[in-house]
Design an enzyme around this catalytic site. Structure first.
Site, PDB file in Angstrom:
ATOM      1  N   CYS A 191     -30.001 -14.099  21.728  1.00 23.84           N
ATOM      2  CA  CYS A 191     -29.075 -13.175  22.388  1.00 23.84           C
ATOM      3  C   CYS A 191     -29.423 -11.712  22.150  1.00 23.84           C
ATOM      4  O   CYS A 191     -29.404 -10.894  23.077  1.00 23.84           O
ATOM      5  CB  CYS A 191     -27.638 -13.465  21.950  1.00 23.84           C
ATOM      6  SG  CYS A 191     -27.414 -13.549  20.163  1.00 23.84           S
ATOM      7  N   HIS A 229     -22.094  -8.206  21.078  1.00 20.65           N
ATOM      8  CA  HIS A 229     -23.050  -7.596  20.161  1.00 20.65           C
ATOM      9  C   HIS A 229     -23.350  -6.164  20.604  1.00 20.65           C
ATOM     10  O   HIS A 229     -23.241  -5.827  21.791  1.00 20.65           O
ATOM     11  CB  HIS A 229     -24.385  -8.351  20.168  1.00 20.65           C
ATOM     12  CG  HIS A 229     -24.346  -9.702  19.529  1.00 20.65           C
ATOM     13  ND1 HIS A 229     -23.266 -10.198  18.864  1.00 20.65           N
ATOM     14  CD2 HIS A 229     -25.320 -10.674  19.464  1.00 20.65           C
ATOM     15  CE1 HIS A 229     -23.559 -11.419  18.406  1.00 20.65           C
ATOM     16  NE2 HIS A 229     -24.794 -11.718  18.764  1.00 20.65           N
TER      17      HIS A 229
END
Length: 332
Positions: free
Chosen positions: A129, A241
């Site tokens: 990711c 994130h």
């Protein structure tokens, strides 16, 4: 239309696959959900119809499947890859199992979509990711001038460790407010009111596996000799994130050049106006498709350097959406 399977349907990414496929009106002819002993029998709805999770087994369940989205961990991916692909199903795998295999393409559609066309083992790997989010933002800069080196500090949410980790973080805040000792199971330490400078296990050079993924995967996706030095940190954000990124390019670039390239790039939203305190934050990037980029500046320590800040939904673009975009590209 395609016959679609989701392996790991009950997990955070598996659930996101269902949402993304429905949201994007992916051409699903038939849908099949698979999971572990623990999740077999659970039921989930998709486009108004209910589907039951079947136990993942070594049998002929994938005989009529065209595309299998797999997010059940590296061990499961390795064990079941042959079962999933043996009748011709394309396995788009979200784990780390095959990412660095030479005969498995590692794909972020905004960067290297054409790599997905050649998949001799019937497997395409979804990158980590943090890597996905970074390369989406860096590819427009690479097109202006080759990036020689990257320094990045990640600020990774609880979602990166799965649905149970998200629940643990919520529960820790509740327990602390109630004056109780917080429950710590999914992380090495209490995450609430804390940051943990370790994601995944350490390797011999002092970096973690997560940090080495960013080094190796970035080179493969961008077809580049770029060197990436990462520090990956878990923070108490719930879902998205963020990353602080410093890049050194072969020739100096202006802030305006970089901002214009980012604003025009697919999968990127430029959110960069210091005068109005406009910049990306994980509180607001959750649930969004794009990677949001701001704080674009010249690097004061490097005349060929640019630094920026980005944030994006780890479960969505960092996992499920990227995999679905790969399938969409191949279906044309």
């Amino acid at each position: 239309m395609a016959n679609v399977a989701i392996v790991g349907a009950s997990g955070a990414v598996g659930q996101e696959f269902l949402r993304v496929l429905e949201e994007r009106d992916f051409p699903v002819e038939n849908l099949h959900l698979f999971g572990s002993q623990r999740s077999a029998g659970r039921k989930y709805s998709f486009k108004g119809k209910e589907y039951e999770v079947k136990l993942l087994q070594h049998n002929d369940d994938f005989k009529d499947i065209d595309i299998a989205f797999v997010s059940a961990g590296a061990g499961t991916s390795r064990e079941f890859a042959e079962t999933i692909t043996k009748y011709g199903a394309l396995m788009i795998d979200n784990s780390s199992a095959f990412r660095m295999d030479e005969d498995v393409p590692l794909v972020v559609p905004e960067c290297n979509a054409a790599d997905a066309l050649v998949h001799p083992r019937g497997i395409i790997a979804n990158p980590n990711c943090t890597t996905i989010m970074m390369v989406v933002a860096l590819m427009p800069i690479e097109k202006l001038s080759h990036i020689r080196s990257i320094h990045v500090a990640s600020y990774q949410s609880a979602s990166g460790a799965g649905a149970q980790a998200m629940a643990e973080l919520k529960n820790q805040y509740k327990e602390l407010v109630e004056g109780k000792e917080p429950t710590v199971e999914k992380f090495a330490y209490q995450l609430a009111y804390n940051v943990i400078p370790q994601i995944d296990v350490f390797v011999d050079n002092g970096y973690t596996k997560e940090e080495m993924k960013m080094f190796n995967e970035t080179r493969k996706i961008m077809h580049s000799d770029v060197r990436c030095s990462a520090m990956c940190v878990r923070i108490s954000a719930l879902r998205s994130h963020s990353e602080a990124v410093w890049v050194e390019t072969e020739k100096p670039l202006s802030v305006k050049q970089v901002q214009e390239a980012l604003a025009a790039a697919p999968g990127v939203t430029l959110q960069d106006d210091p005068a109005t305190k406009t910049y990306p934050m994980p509180l607001y990037t959750g649930g969004k498709d794009d990677i949001y980029v701001g704080r674009v500046r010249k690097d004061l320590a490097n005349e060929n350097g640019i630094t920026l800040w980005l944030s994006g939904d780890q479960i969505k673009k960092g996992a499920a959406l990227n995999a679905v975009q790969i399938a969409e590209y191949l279906l044309g």
